[in-house]
Design a protein around this motif. Sequence first.
Motif, mmCIF file in Angstrom:
data_model
loop_
_atom_site.group_PDB
_atom_site.id
_atom_site.type_symbol
_atom_site.label_atom_id
_atom_site.label_comp_id
_atom_site.label_asym_id
_atom_site.label_seq_id
_atom_site.Cartn_x
_atom_site.Cartn_y
_atom_site.Cartn_z
ATOM 1 N N MET A 207 9.947 -8.553 18.266
ATOM 2 C CA MET A 207 9.254 -7.429 18.859
ATOM 3 C C MET A 207 7.988 -7.156 18.056
ATOM 4 S SD MET A 207 9.894 -3.366 18.599
ATOM 5 C CE MET A 207 11.366 -3.012 19.405
ATOM 6 N N ALA A 208 6.848 -7.278 18.692
ATOM 7 C CA ALA A 208 5.576 -6.998 18.032
ATOM 8 C C ALA A 208 5.348 -5.487 17.987
ATOM 9 C CB ALA A 208 4.437 -7.669 18.782
ATOM 10 N N ARG A 209 4.805 -5.041 16.894
ATOM 11 C CA ARG A 209 4.516 -3.617 16.715
ATOM 12 C C ARG A 209 3.005 -3.433 16.652
ATOM 13 N NH1 ARG A 209 9.355 -1.214 15.485
ATOM 14 N NH2 ARG A 209 10.916 -2.625 14.680
ATOM 15 N N ASN A 210 2.495 -2.421 17.290
ATOM 16 C CA ASN A 210 1.064 -2.155 17.338
ATOM 17 C C ASN A 210 0.637 -1.371 16.095
ATOM 18 O OD1 ASN A 210 -1.487 -2.255 18.364
ATOM 19 N ND2 ASN A 210 -1.229 -0.497 19.696
ATOM 20 N N LEU A 211 0.749 -2.007 14.945
ATOM 21 C CA LEU A 211 0.431 -1.402 13.657
ATOM 22 C C LEU A 211 -0.395 -2.368 12.819
ATOM 23 C CD1 LEU A 211 4.018 -0.202 12.704
ATOM 24 C CD2 LEU A 211 2.177 1.257 13.505
ATOM 25 N N ILE A 212 -1.102 -1.813 11.854
ATOM 26 C CA ILE A 212 -1.740 -2.623 10.814
ATOM 27 C C ILE A 212 -1.124 -2.200 9.486
ATOM 28 C CG2 ILE A 212 -3.866 -3.201 9.587
ATOM 29 C CD1 ILE A 212 -5.405 -2.592 12.141
ATOM 30 N N ALA A 213 -0.530 -3.138 8.791
ATOM 31 C CA ALA A 213 0.013 -2.858 7.459
ATOM 32 C C ALA A 213 -1.135 -2.914 6.462
ATOM 33 C CB ALA A 213 1.074 -3.881 7.098
ATOM 34 N N ILE A 214 -1.265 -1.876 5.651
ATOM 35 C CA ILE A 214 -2.302 -1.814 4.626
ATOM 36 C C ILE A 214 -1.619 -1.986 3.274
ATOM 37 C CG2 ILE A 214 -4.122 -0.417 3.573
ATOM 38 C CD1 ILE A 214 -4.305 1.053 6.318
ATOM 39 N N LEU A 215 -1.907 -3.093 2.606
ATOM 40 C CA LEU A 215 -1.232 -3.427 1.355
ATOM 41 C C LEU A 215 -2.089 -3.038 0.150
ATOM 42 C CD1 LEU A 215 0.254 -6.896 2.370
ATOM 43 C CD2 LEU A 215 1.137 -4.595 2.800
ATOM 44 N N ARG A 216 -2.381 -1.774 0.043
ATOM 45 C CA ARG A 216 -3.231 -1.259 -1.026
ATOM 46 C C ARG A 216 -2.588 -1.505 -2.395
ATOM 47 N NH1 ARG A 216 -7.270 1.457 -0.173
ATOM 48 N NH2 ARG A 216 -6.575 2.294 1.825
ATOM 49 N N GLY A 217 -3.343 -2.158 -3.268
ATOM 50 C CA GLY A 217 -2.897 -2.366 -4.645
ATOM 51 C C GLY A 217 -1.946 -3.531 -4.844
ATOM 52 N N ILE A 218 -1.686 -4.291 -3.795
ATOM 53 C CA ILE A 218 -0.750 -5.413 -3.928
ATOM 54 C C ILE A 218 -1.348 -6.495 -4.818
ATOM 55 C CG2 ILE A 218 -1.529 -6.700 -1.891
ATOM 56 C CD1 ILE A 218 1.605 -7.061 -1.358
ATOM 57 N N GLU A 219 -0.493 -7.170 -5.542
ATOM 58 C CA GLU A 219 -0.879 -8.284 -6.421
ATOM 59 C C GLU A 219 -0.648 -9.606 -5.685
ATOM 60 O OE1 GLU A 219 -1.843 -8.189 -9.725
ATOM 61 O OE2 GLU A 219 -1.583 -6.044 -10.125
ATOM 62 N N PRO A 220 -1.454 -10.621 -5.971
ATOM 63 C CA PRO A 220 -1.291 -11.895 -5.267
ATOM 64 C C PRO A 220 0.125 -12.479 -5.336
ATOM 65 C CG PRO A 220 -3.389 -11.887 -6.395
ATOM 66 C CD PRO A 220 -2.639 -10.635 -6.835
ATOM 67 N N HIS A 221 0.810 -12.299 -6.459
ATOM 68 C CA HIS A 221 2.155 -12.874 -6.568
ATOM 69 C C HIS A 221 3.180 -12.158 -5.684
ATOM 70 C CE1 HIS A 221 2.515 -9.582 -9.527
ATOM 71 N NE2 HIS A 221 3.802 -9.621 -9.250
ATOM 72 N N GLU A 222 2.827 -11.025 -5.116
ATOM 73 C CA GLU A 222 3.739 -10.251 -4.281
ATOM 74 C C GLU A 222 3.567 -10.508 -2.781
ATOM 75 O OE1 GLU A 222 4.071 -6.098 -6.728
ATOM 76 O OE2 GLU A 222 2.125 -6.528 -5.782
ATOM 77 N N VAL A 223 2.441 -11.087 -2.378
ATOM 78 C CA VAL A 223 2.070 -11.064 -0.963
ATOM 79 C C VAL A 223 2.949 -11.907 -0.047
ATOM 80 C CG1 VAL A 223 -0.321 -10.416 -1.384
ATOM 81 C CG2 VAL A 223 0.268 -12.835 -1.185
ATOM 82 N N LEU A 224 3.462 -13.010 -0.521
ATOM 83 C CA LEU A 224 4.254 -13.851 0.371
ATOM 84 C C LEU A 224 5.560 -13.174 0.757
ATOM 85 C CD1 LEU A 224 3.551 -17.440 -0.981
ATOM 86 C CD2 LEU A 224 2.423 -16.188 0.870
ATOM 87 N N ALA A 225 6.247 -12.591 -0.189
ATOM 88 C CA ALA A 225 7.499 -11.898 0.121
ATOM 89 C C ALA A 225 7.250 -10.684 1.011
ATOM 90 C CB ALA A 225 8.207 -11.476 -1.170
ATOM 91 N N VAL A 226 6.193 -9.933 0.705
ATOM 92 C CA VAL A 226 5.866 -8.753 1.514
ATOM 93 C C VAL A 226 5.436 -9.172 2.911
ATOM 94 C CG1 VAL A 226 4.295 -6.793 1.734
ATOM 95 C CG2 VAL A 226 5.337 -7.306 -0.478
ATOM 96 N N GLY A 227 4.591 -10.186 3.011
ATOM 97 C CA GLY A 227 4.147 -10.675 4.309
ATOM 98 C C GLY A 227 5.308 -11.150 5.165
ATOM 99 N N GLU A 228 6.209 -11.882 4.564
ATOM 100 C CA GLU A 228 7.381 -12.361 5.294
ATOM 101 C C GLU A 228 8.218 -11.193 5.835
ATOM 102 O OE1 GLU A 228 11.305 -14.920 4.154
ATOM 103 O OE2 GLU A 228 9.375 -15.691 3.449
#
Length: 94
Positions: free
Chosen positions: A1-22
């Motif tokens: 189910m697609a959601r009509n949102l934009i996730a804003i990852l303020r302050g995220i570190e590069p080593h965190e992005v893959l897990a958060v993105g998934e």
Amino acid sequence: MARNLIAILRGIEPHEVLAVGEALIGAGIQRIEVPLNSPKPLDSIERMAKAFSADAQIGAGTVLTLDEVQAVKDAGGVLVVSPNTDPEVIARTK
């Protein structure tokens, strides 16, 4: 189910992005923004674009200049959000 949102990852570190993105994509969020005032934002955008471009639009927020628009594109980003209205930035983004 697609959601009509934009996730804003303020302050995220590069080593965190893959897990958060998934996790975000798994929850149906298909637009993900890393603000350019985050730590190493272009590294984060590049990692997510390589991993998730088939499943989500990855890009940047707090984009203020023409050079930043180009840097986001060079990192694989396809989404640009600006906190102001600059016709040149909008034109370059298009």
